[in-house]
Design a protein around this motif. Structure first.
Motif, PDB file in Angstrom:
ATOM      1  N   HIS A 107      40.245 -38.056 -14.640  1.00 12.48           N
ATOM      2  CA  HIS A 107      38.852 -38.110 -14.178  1.00 12.48           C
ATOM      3  C   HIS A 107      38.371 -36.706 -13.777  1.00 12.48           C
ATOM      4  CE1 HIS A 107      35.254 -39.127 -11.969  1.00 12.48           C
ATOM      5  NE2 HIS A 107      35.768 -38.660 -10.846  1.00 12.48           N
ATOM      6  N   PRO A 138      30.861 -34.845  -9.596  1.00 23.86           N
ATOM      7  CA  PRO A 138      29.790 -34.091 -10.248  1.00 23.86           C
ATOM      8  C   PRO A 138      28.913 -33.353  -9.236  1.00 23.86           C
ATOM      9  CG  PRO A 138      29.993 -36.268 -11.232  1.00 23.86           C
ATOM     10  CD  PRO A 138      30.895 -36.252 -10.038  1.00 23.86           C
ATOM     11  N   ALA A 139      28.567 -34.025  -8.133  1.00 15.94           N
ATOM     12  CA  ALA A 139      27.720 -33.372  -7.123  1.00 15.94           C
ATOM     13  C   ALA A 139      28.469 -32.206  -6.485  1.00 15.94           C
ATOM     14  CB  ALA A 139      27.308 -34.388  -6.061  1.00 15.94           C
ATOM     15  N   HIS A 197      38.453 -39.578   1.390  1.00 19.37           N
ATOM     16  CA  HIS A 197      37.663 -40.532   0.598  1.00 19.37           C
ATOM     17  C   HIS A 197      38.569 -41.731   0.316  1.00 19.37           C
ATOM     18  CE1 HIS A 197      34.895 -37.173  -0.261  1.00 19.37           C
ATOM     19  NE2 HIS A 197      35.984 -36.458  -0.453  1.00 19.37           N
ATOM     20  N   GLN A 247      31.015 -42.669   1.087  1.00 20.72           N
ATOM     21  CA  GLN A 247      32.067 -41.713   1.432  1.00 20.72           C
ATOM     22  C   GLN A 247      32.983 -41.388   0.238  1.00 20.72           C
ATOM     23  OE1 GLN A 247      35.720 -42.974   2.158  1.00 20.72           O
ATOM     24  NE2 GLN A 247      34.877 -44.470   0.710  1.00 20.72           N
ATOM     25  N   LYS A 248      32.715 -42.005  -0.899  1.00 20.53           N
ATOM     26  CA  LYS A 248      33.586 -41.746  -2.066  1.00 20.53           C
ATOM     27  C   LYS A 248      33.322 -40.354  -2.636  1.00 20.53           C
ATOM     28  CE  LYS A 248      34.937 -46.318  -2.871  1.00 20.53           C
ATOM     29  NZ  LYS A 248      34.683 -47.593  -3.457  1.00 20.53           N
ATOM     30  N   LEU A 249      34.306 -39.828  -3.278  1.00 20.34           N
ATOM     31  CA  LEU A 249      34.176 -38.469  -3.806  1.00 20.34           C
ATOM     32  C   LEU A 249      33.172 -38.459  -4.962  1.00 20.34           C
ATOM     33  CD1 LEU A 249      35.073 -35.509  -3.975  1.00 20.34           C
ATOM     34  CD2 LEU A 249      36.946 -36.239  -5.471  1.00 20.34           C
ATOM     35  N   ASP A 250      32.127 -37.661  -4.788  1.00 19.64           N
ATOM     36  CA  ASP A 250      31.132 -37.502  -5.857  1.00 19.64           C
ATOM     37  C   ASP A 250      31.407 -36.152  -6.507  1.00 19.64           C
ATOM     38  OD1 ASP A 250      28.982 -37.199  -7.508  1.00 19.64           O
ATOM     39  OD2 ASP A 250      27.469 -37.730  -6.013  1.00 19.64           O
ATOM     40  N   CYS A 299      41.664 -38.113  -1.660  1.00 21.69           N
ATOM     41  CA  CYS A 299      41.297 -39.475  -2.064  1.00 21.69           C
ATOM     42  C   CYS A 299      42.514 -40.384  -1.927  1.00 21.69           C
ATOM     43  CB  CYS A 299      40.842 -39.492  -3.519  1.00 21.69           C
ATOM     44  SG  CYS A 299      39.487 -38.361  -3.852  1.00 21.69           S
ATOM     45  N   THR A 350      35.575 -34.386 -15.721  1.00 19.72           N
ATOM     46  CA  THR A 350      34.365 -33.952 -15.013  1.00 19.72           C
ATOM     47  C   THR A 350      34.231 -32.429 -15.048  1.00 19.72           C
ATOM     48  OG1 THR A 350      34.731 -35.854 -13.560  1.00 19.72           O
ATOM     49  CG2 THR A 350      33.035 -34.284 -12.881  1.00 19.72           C
ATOM     50  N   ALA A 373      30.568 -46.882  -0.514  1.00 17.81           N
ATOM     51  CA  ALA A 373      30.284 -45.972  -1.631  1.00 17.81           C
ATOM     52  C   ALA A 373      29.892 -44.578  -1.138  1.00 17.81           C
ATOM     53  CB  ALA A 373      29.175 -46.567  -2.496  1.00 17.81           C
ATOM     54  N   HIS A 398      39.598 -32.153  -0.580  1.00 17.58           N
ATOM     55  CA  HIS A 398      39.173 -33.552  -0.641  1.00 17.58           C
ATOM     56  C   HIS A 398      40.402 -34.393  -0.931  1.00 17.58           C
ATOM     57  CE1 HIS A 398      34.782 -32.794  -0.584  1.00 17.58           C
ATOM     58  NE2 HIS A 398      35.198 -31.603  -0.967  1.00 17.58           N
TER      59      HIS A 398
END
Ligand code: FES
Length: 321
Positions: A202, A179-180, A166, A174-177, A141, A206, A172, A139
């Motif tokens: 961050h 926690p999911a 991302h 496409q932003k890196l989630d 960012c 997490t 929103a 991923h």
């Protein structure tokens, strides 16, 4: 410092994105360059007294070139500006042999997380894992597509389907989630991250919130300034074990500066607590660690510190110098 250095020629300088240039370095004498592993960096000697670390981002099986990539940082203390303004194709540079403080370990699965220009070692890891046929996803960012280096290289790579971009500038969805992402991930997965301090903080927070085994989280800060003076700094003394000489370290000066000015040689490079070059043994006293190089476990032992940025919690530190 009797460090082995190499002479390389800048074969090519390419604008990869807004304010980001890559530099292809080839051996000045035509000999193959020393092999390196994913996660390695080199020290680039830009001019006397100005040495900066840059991660290698070409595929790690290559020995005909090293590829580095540099973001022009307006807050630069000289390194990125010199790379952008002064270093041109055809110039010969002195570099160190590759060093690796950020190696990949064998794992069932890897998650690669890049923040901005922190993509450089992460991209090298993607190349290595892809070549091994290892399971991974990446991923990446970044602030916006036009500020994202290597988009085309990734799009044309055999692992393009394993990479998601991302953008801060995007919607929103496409932003890196994170926690999911962590929730759906095999717990054996090793996580590698590189980027600015905010990004790393961050991700670390997490992973901790998800109870991710911290031994499976590997990181390298990019361009991180060591913890700054928050107004509570105090003067302290350092005593050299060899001579017994005592030096006072005032607020606003580092141990490295004071000792260097006094003619005490300590090898140093990044001068911001990232590279570990200045690591010095502490024989007595309690350091106030400000570096990003040592792990938390290493810091609590208090038997070494980085004099380029760290200070003291005790009135005096006895140094093995
Ligand atoms: S010189 Fe890099 S950590 Fe001190």
């Amino acid at each position: 410092m009797n460090e082995v250095t190499l002479k390389v020629r800048v074969e090519r300088k390419v604008v990869e994105a807004d304010d980001i240039c890559s530099y292809e370095l080839v051996s000045a004498d035509g000999a193959p360059l020393p092999a390196f592993g994913a996660g390695s960096h080199i020290d680039v000697h830009l001019r006397p007294g100005l040495v900066r670390q840059y991660s290698l981002c070409n595929p790690p099986h290559e020995q005909h070139r090293y590829l580095i990539c540099v973001l022009r940082d307006p807050a630069s203390r000289g390194g990125s500006q010199a790379m952008h303004d002064d270093i041109q194709a055809g110039m010969v540079l002195q570099i160190s042999v590759p060093k690796n403080h950020f190696p990949i370990v064998e794992a069932e699965r890897s998650l690669l997380l890049a923040g901005g220009i922190g993509v450089t070692p992460i991209l090298c890891m993607a190349e290595a894992l892809s070549a091994q046929g290892a399971a991974f996803e990446m991923h990446y960012c970044a602030r916006a597509p036009e500020r994202t280096a290597f988009r085309e290289r990734i799009a044309c790579s055999p692992y393009s389907g394993q990479v998601q971009f991302h953008y801060d500038s995007g919607d929103a969805a496409q932003k890196l989630d994170l926690p999911a992402l962590l929730t759906g991930l095999d717990r054996q997965t090793h996580i590698y991250l590189c980027g600015p301090a905010g990004f790393i903080d961050h991700v670390l927070a997490t992973t901790k919130a998800h109870d991710w085994p911290q031994g499976q989280v590997h990181l390298e800060y990019f361009g991180a300034a060591a913890a700054a003076n928050d107004g509570t700094d105090q003067a302290f003394d350092v005593r050299l074990a060899s001579s017994g000489k005592v030096f006072s370290i005032p607020v606003g000066s580092t141990v490295l500066q004071v000792l260097t000015d006094a003619g005490v040689f300590i090898p140093a490079s990044c001068e911001q607590g990232v590279c570990g070059t200045c690591l010095t043994r502490v024989l007595d006293g309690v350091p106030d660690h400000r570096d990003l190089y040592m792990t938390e476990a290493e810091q609590v032992v208090n038997d070494q510190f980085t004099p380029c940025c760290s200070r003291a919690k005790s009135a005096e530190l006895l140094l093995d110098l």
